[in-house]
Design a protein around this motif. Sequence first.
Motif, short mmCIF file in Angstrom:
data_model
loop_
_atom_site.label_atom_id
_atom_site.label_comp_id
_atom_site.label_asym_id
_atom_site.label_seq_id
_atom_site.Cartn_x
_atom_site.Cartn_y
_atom_site.Cartn_z
N ARG A 192 19.51 -21.06 45.00
CA ARG A 192 19.58 -22.58 44.82
C ARG A 192 21.03 -22.76 45.35
O ARG A 192 21.21 -23.80 45.88
CB ARG A 192 19.88 -23.07 43.44
CG ARG A 192 18.62 -22.86 42.60
CD ARG A 192 18.48 -23.41 41.25
NE ARG A 192 17.28 -23.53 40.80
CZ ARG A 192 17.18 -24.00 39.56
NH1 ARG A 192 18.11 -24.75 39.06
NH2 ARG A 192 15.80 -24.36 38.90
N LEU A 230 20.51 -23.14 49.48
CA LEU A 230 19.81 -24.40 49.57
C LEU A 230 20.59 -25.50 49.32
O LEU A 230 20.55 -26.42 50.32
CB LEU A 230 18.52 -24.45 48.72
CG LEU A 230 17.42 -25.84 48.83
CD1 LEU A 230 16.91 -25.39 50.22
CD2 LEU A 230 16.59 -25.61 47.81
N THR A 232 21.77 -27.67 52.99
CA THR A 232 21.57 -29.02 52.81
C THR A 232 22.79 -30.21 52.83
O THR A 232 22.78 -31.06 53.78
CB THR A 232 20.82 -29.35 51.51
OG1 THR A 232 19.70 -28.84 51.27
CG2 THR A 232 20.44 -30.99 51.53
N VAL A 236 16.34 -25.15 57.71
CA VAL A 236 15.86 -25.95 56.22
C VAL A 236 14.76 -25.48 55.95
O VAL A 236 14.39 -25.25 54.64
CB VAL A 236 16.24 -27.27 56.49
CG1 VAL A 236 15.75 -28.07 55.28
CG2 VAL A 236 17.60 -27.90 56.73
N GLY A 237 13.58 -25.56 56.93
CA GLY A 237 12.18 -25.19 56.59
C GLY A 237 12.17 -23.46 55.96
O GLY A 237 11.26 -23.40 55.06
N SER A 258 14.50 -21.89 54.67
CA SER A 258 15.19 -21.94 53.37
C SER A 258 14.37 -22.48 52.34
O SER A 258 14.38 -21.93 51.25
CB SER A 258 16.61 -22.64 53.49
OG SER A 258 17.25 -22.95 52.32
N GLN A 259 13.89 -23.72 52.67
CA GLN A 259 13.03 -24.09 51.53
C GLN A 259 11.78 -23.02 51.31
O GLN A 259 11.31 -22.92 50.04
CB GLN A 259 12.14 -25.46 52.03
CG GLN A 259 13.09 -26.56 51.82
CD GLN A 259 13.48 -27.11 50.60
OE1 GLN A 259 12.82 -27.05 49.66
NE2 GLN A 259 14.59 -27.75 50.48
N TYR A 309 12.97 -20.26 49.05
CA TYR A 309 13.25 -20.84 47.85
C TYR A 309 11.89 -20.93 46.89
O TYR A 309 11.56 -20.33 45.84
CB TYR A 309 14.12 -22.09 47.81
CG TYR A 309 14.24 -22.62 46.42
CD1 TYR A 309 15.01 -22.20 45.55
CD2 TYR A 309 13.47 -23.71 46.11
CE1 TYR A 309 15.21 -22.58 44.19
CE2 TYR A 309 13.72 -24.46 44.79
CZ TYR A 309 14.47 -23.70 43.97
OH TYR A 309 14.66 -24.42 42.66
N LEU A 310 11.06 -21.58 47.56
CA LEU A 310 9.68 -21.73 46.91
C LEU A 310 8.88 -20.52 46.68
O LEU A 310 8.21 -20.45 45.95
CB LEU A 310 9.00 -22.76 47.54
CG LEU A 310 9.38 -24.39 47.51
CD1 LEU A 310 8.86 -25.10 48.41
CD2 LEU A 310 9.72 -24.92 46.06
N LYS A 320 10.37 -18.87 43.73
CA LYS A 320 10.08 -19.73 42.58
C LYS A 320 8.59 -19.26 42.27
O LYS A 320 8.51 -18.97 40.83
CB LYS A 320 10.09 -20.98 42.64
CG LYS A 320 10.15 -22.05 41.82
CD LYS A 320 11.47 -22.00 41.02
CE LYS A 320 11.38 -23.30 40.46
NZ LYS A 320 12.48 -23.21 39.05
#
Length: 110
Positions: free
Chosen positions: A48, A51, A55, A84-85, A87-88, A91-92, A95
Amino acid sequence: MRLLEITARWELTILIMSFGLVTLWRLFKSASFAGLVRSNDGSLSPGRIQLLMLTVLTALQYLLATLRDPSHLHSLPSGIVAAVGGSQMLYLGAKAWNSFGPKRNNSEEQ
């Protein structure tokens, strides 16, 4: 006419910076900022934090590019979009692993 353009640019810059400062001040004052960087169990979440920083830095770079040349909307460099992609995706993925992966018993953690 040039004076009007310069004045409008400064007013817009001051307005956006004021919105940002007030938002940060309210987040820190209400302590709800901790929800952005902490996971459900209350520990700091490196995913987090990473991210959020990516951002904020991307938005800042875009804002500065727009302030330098406000005649058009700038496109984001493909490297930033890929970062960014990625990183997402990390993170996902973490998760999803925590939600759907194998569960640990409390006795295993001790």
